[in-house]
Design a protein around this motif. Sequence first.
Motif, short mmCIF file in Angstrom:
data_model
loop_
_atom_site.label_atom_id
_atom_site.label_comp_id
_atom_site.label_asym_id
_atom_site.label_seq_id
_atom_site.Cartn_x
_atom_site.Cartn_y
_atom_site.Cartn_z
N PRO A 95 0.17 6.31 -0.60
CA PRO A 95 -0.71 7.40 -1.07
C PRO A 95 -2.02 7.69 -0.42
O PRO A 95 -2.59 8.44 -0.12
N ALA A 96 -2.57 6.42 0.01
CA ALA A 96 -3.86 6.29 0.56
C ALA A 96 -3.74 7.05 2.11
O ALA A 96 -4.73 7.49 2.70
N PHE A 97 -2.62 6.45 2.82
CA PHE A 97 -2.23 6.81 4.10
C PHE A 97 -2.30 8.51 4.00
O PHE A 97 -2.70 9.33 4.84
N LEU A 98 -1.33 9.02 3.10
CA LEU A 98 -1.11 10.64 3.04
C LEU A 98 -2.55 11.24 2.73
O LEU A 98 -3.10 12.22 3.30
N MET A 99 -3.59 10.58 1.75
CA MET A 99 -4.83 11.13 1.40
C MET A 99 -5.49 11.06 2.57
O MET A 99 -6.61 11.87 2.77
N LEU A 124 -7.75 14.21 4.31
CA LEU A 124 -9.20 14.24 4.47
C LEU A 124 -9.53 14.36 5.78
O LEU A 124 -10.45 15.29 6.09
N GLU A 125 -8.91 13.77 6.81
CA GLU A 125 -8.92 13.97 8.24
C GLU A 125 -8.96 15.26 8.52
O GLU A 125 -9.93 15.84 9.28
N MET A 126 -7.68 16.13 8.02
CA MET A 126 -7.84 17.49 8.33
C MET A 126 -8.78 18.33 8.01
O MET A 126 -9.34 19.22 8.52
N LEU A 127 -9.51 17.93 6.71
CA LEU A 127 -10.65 18.86 5.87
C LEU A 127 -12.03 18.43 6.47
O LEU A 127 -12.76 19.68 6.98
N VAL A 128 -12.08 17.06 7.23
CA VAL A 128 -13.27 16.73 7.84
C VAL A 128 -13.61 17.60 9.19
O VAL A 128 -14.48 18.16 9.45
N PHE A 129 -12.17 17.48 9.93
CA PHE A 129 -12.36 17.81 11.19
C PHE A 129 -12.08 19.42 11.41
O PHE A 129 -12.05 19.91 12.55
N ALA A 130 -11.80 19.98 10.30
CA ALA A 130 -11.78 21.59 10.26
C ALA A 130 -13.42 22.16 10.39
O ALA A 130 -13.44 23.21 10.80
N ALA A 150 -10.37 9.17 20.20
CA ALA A 150 -10.76 8.09 19.54
C ALA A 150 -11.63 8.39 18.19
O ALA A 150 -11.54 7.58 17.28
N VAL A 151 -12.35 9.31 18.07
CA VAL A 151 -13.17 9.91 17.09
C VAL A 151 -11.92 10.20 15.90
O VAL A 151 -12.33 9.29 14.76
N TYR A 152 -10.96 11.02 16.12
CA TYR A 152 -10.00 10.91 15.24
C TYR A 152 -9.42 9.74 14.73
O TYR A 152 -9.03 9.46 13.32
N SER A 153 -9.06 8.92 15.68
CA SER A 153 -8.28 7.66 15.20
C SER A 153 -9.24 6.65 14.26
O SER A 153 -8.87 6.14 13.48
N VAL A 154 -10.46 6.50 14.72
CA VAL A 154 -11.37 5.60 14.12
C VAL A 154 -11.66 6.50 12.65
O VAL A 154 -11.69 5.53 11.71
N ALA A 155 -11.81 7.50 12.46
CA ALA A 155 -12.14 8.26 11.27
C ALA A 155 -10.94 7.97 10.33
O ALA A 155 -11.18 7.82 9.30
N PHE A 156 -9.59 8.24 10.95
CA PHE A 156 -8.58 8.13 10.00
C PHE A 156 -8.43 6.69 9.34
O PHE A 156 -8.30 6.56 8.42
N LEU A 157 -8.80 5.58 10.15
CA LEU A 157 -8.48 4.45 9.68
C LEU A 157 -9.73 3.97 8.81
O LEU A 157 -9.43 3.24 7.79
N VAL A 158 -10.97 4.63 9.08
CA VAL A 158 -11.96 4.43 8.01
C VAL A 158 -11.67 5.16 6.75
O VAL A 158 -11.50 4.28 5.79
N PHE A 159 -11.13 6.43 6.71
CA PHE A 159 -10.89 7.02 5.53
C PHE A 159 -9.59 6.29 4.52
O PHE A 159 -9.67 6.21 3.83
#
Length: 91
Positions: A16-20, A24-30, A51-60
């Motif tokens: 569930p954390a992966f899905l959320m 969150l990635e889609m909402l932030v980078f929209a 790289a920004v998308y990847s790092v942000a996803f892993l942090v989220f």
Amino acid sequence: MSTASIGRRLQTVLWPAFLMAGVLEMLVFAVVDPGSLHGFGGASLDWPPLAVYSVAFLVFWAVIAAAGFISQLLACSARDINEGRMSPDGP
């Protein structure tokens, strides 16, 4: 705690954390352009967008998973934790 129990607990938190994190990635980078990000010193962050998308996803994912693990821990009694039975339903 058995290996199957640990695997199940990891699945119930990480999936569930992966899905959320994806949501969150889609909402932030929209609303945020990865090319316009700046570091704490005000300098432009010269990372490629991927790289920004990847790092942000892993942090989220890490933050949401940490919240899930804390919730799992809080669902157990102190006695269960001290005896190594980290299951809210008993042994």
